[in-house]
Design a protein around this motif. Sequence first.
Motif, PDB file in Angstrom:
ATOM      1  N   ASP A   1       0.800  -1.219   0.000  1.00 22.99           N
ATOM      2  CA  ASP A   1       0.000   0.000   0.000  1.00 22.99           C
ATOM      3  C   ASP A   1       0.841   1.281   0.000  1.00 22.99           C
ATOM      4  OD1 ASP A   1       0.930  -0.243   2.568  1.00 22.99           O
ATOM      5  OD2 ASP A   1      -1.012   0.026   3.526  1.00 22.99           O
ATOM      6  N   ASN A   2       2.158   1.157  -0.066  1.00 18.91           N
ATOM      7  CA  ASN A   2       3.031   2.320  -0.204  1.00 18.91           C
ATOM      8  C   ASN A   2       4.431   1.851  -0.554  1.00 18.91           C
ATOM      9  OD1 ASN A   2       4.777   2.113   2.290  1.00 18.91           O
ATOM     10  ND2 ASN A   2       2.775   2.246   3.262  1.00 18.91           N
TER      11      ASN A   2
ATOM     12  N   TRP B   1       5.000   6.655  -3.001  1.00 18.93           N
ATOM     13  CA  TRP B   1       3.584   6.521  -3.310  1.00 18.93           C
ATOM     14  C   TRP B   1       2.892   5.870  -2.128  1.00 18.93           C
ATOM     15  CZ3 TRP B   1       7.341   3.430  -5.328  1.00 18.93           C
ATOM     16  CH2 TRP B   1       7.210   2.053  -5.171  1.00 18.93           C
ATOM     17  N   SER B   2       1.658   6.256  -1.897  1.00 18.38           N
ATOM     18  CA  SER B   2       0.862   5.631  -0.842  1.00 18.38           C
ATOM     19  C   SER B   2      -0.580   5.550  -1.314  1.00 18.38           C
ATOM     20  CB  SER B   2       0.974   6.405   0.476  1.00 18.38           C
ATOM     21  OG  SER B   2       0.539   7.725   0.306  1.00 18.38           O
ATOM     22  N   GLU B   3      -1.235   4.499  -0.873  1.00 17.04           N
ATOM     23  CA  GLU B   3      -2.603   4.243  -1.299  1.00 17.04           C
ATOM     24  C   GLU B   3      -3.584   5.124  -0.540  1.00 17.04           C
ATOM     25  OE1 GLU B   3      -5.129   0.257  -2.252  1.00 17.04           O
ATOM     26  OE2 GLU B   3      -4.286   0.393  -0.235  1.00 17.04           O
TER      27      GLU B   3
ATOM     28  N   TRP C   1      -3.364   6.387  -5.938  1.00 15.14           N
ATOM     29  CA  TRP C   1      -2.027   6.591  -5.390  1.00 15.14           C
ATOM     30  C   TRP C   1      -1.798   8.072  -5.165  1.00 15.14           C
ATOM     31  CZ3 TRP C   1      -0.198   2.386  -3.576  1.00 15.14           C
ATOM     32  CH2 TRP C   1      -0.323   1.179  -4.235  1.00 15.14           C
TER      33      TRP C   1
ATOM     34  N   ILE D   1       1.406  10.523  -4.710  1.00 16.43           N
ATOM     35  CA  ILE D   1       2.851  10.444  -4.907  1.00 16.43           C
ATOM     36  C   ILE D   1       3.540  11.683  -4.349  1.00 16.43           C
ATOM     37  CG2 ILE D   1       2.575   8.995  -6.953  1.00 16.43           C
ATOM     38  CD1 ILE D   1       3.576  11.489  -8.590  1.00 16.43           C
TER      39      ILE D   1
ATOM     40  N   LEU E   1       3.482   2.980 -11.964  1.00 14.78           N
ATOM     41  CA  LEU E   1       2.271   2.626 -11.207  1.00 14.78           C
ATOM     42  C   LEU E   1       1.122   2.233 -12.129  1.00 14.78           C
ATOM     43  CD1 LEU E   1       2.474   5.346  -8.410  1.00 14.78           C
ATOM     44  CD2 LEU E   1       2.906   2.885  -8.164  1.00 14.78           C
TER      45      LEU E   1
ATOM     46  N   THR F   1      -0.086  -1.583 -11.489  1.00  9.01           N
ATOM     47  CA  THR F   1      -1.239  -1.597 -10.587  1.00  9.01           C
ATOM     48  C   THR F   1      -2.479  -1.189 -11.373  1.00  9.01           C
ATOM     49  OG1 THR F   1      -1.202   0.739  -9.856  1.00  9.01           O
ATOM     50  CG2 THR F   1       0.290  -0.809  -8.712  1.00  9.01           C
TER      51      THR F   1
ATOM     52  N   ALA G   1      -4.672   1.031 -10.579  1.00 15.78           N
ATOM     53  CA  ALA G   1      -5.160   2.365 -10.199  1.00 15.78           C
ATOM     54  C   ALA G   1      -5.530   3.190 -11.428  1.00 15.78           C
ATOM     55  CB  ALA G   1      -4.111   3.102  -9.373  1.00 15.78           C
TER      56      ALA G   1
ATOM     57  N   ILE H   1      -3.832   8.976  -9.998  1.00 13.29           N
ATOM     58  CA  ILE H   1      -2.648   9.304  -9.212  1.00 13.29           C
ATOM     59  C   ILE H   1      -2.769  10.779  -8.876  1.00 13.29           C
ATOM     60  CG2 ILE H   1      -0.134   9.484  -9.187  1.00 13.29           C
ATOM     61  CD1 ILE H   1      -0.093   7.132 -11.191  1.00 13.29           C
TER      62      ILE H   1
END
Length: 174
Positions: free
Chosen positions: A55-56, A73-75, A85, A87, A112, A116, A118, A121
């Motif tokens: 998650d990061n 990066w973190s969710e 994400w 960033i 990312l 992923t 996602a 971002i």
Amino acid sequence: MWMTDLDLRPVTEADLPMLRRFAVEPGLIGNDWFGFRDPRAQDRRFALDGYLGTDNGRLIVTTEEQAAGFVTWSEGRYGGAASYWEIGIVLLPERRGRGLGWRAQALLCDYLFRHTPAQRIQAGTQPENVAEQRSLVKAGFQLEGTVRAAEFRAGQWRDGLLYSRLRTDPPVAV
């Protein structure tokens, strides 16, 4: 001077002294200084998962095969099953102003989006950080607006600016 060879790579043990510096040197990180932090937290996190969590995470920005800083990066989640994400980037002072930041952020987005699912971002910055605002736009981000009283810094609450890039936005040539 523009650097032509820019890359992102996983954190190695040799990067830990640089990461510790960002935890204890107030002037190194600029406006994002939020007080002294435990410098050994860097070592513990590296031992846990090499900064590549689910998650990061964190990757080292390199140029001329030398560490120039790092991207993170973190969710986040607004609701439902879809996450995004958030960033960030920090470069060593001697590496700033050379076009590395926007390129590193664009590379991180590509990474990312490639690895992923996602769709979104996002990145925040301070209204006074005009260089980062330009960097985000060059990296393909669009300004979404002002986030009022978003952070407590230097003894007061301050606004932030929120930028985003979607998977469906046009690609950015690095």
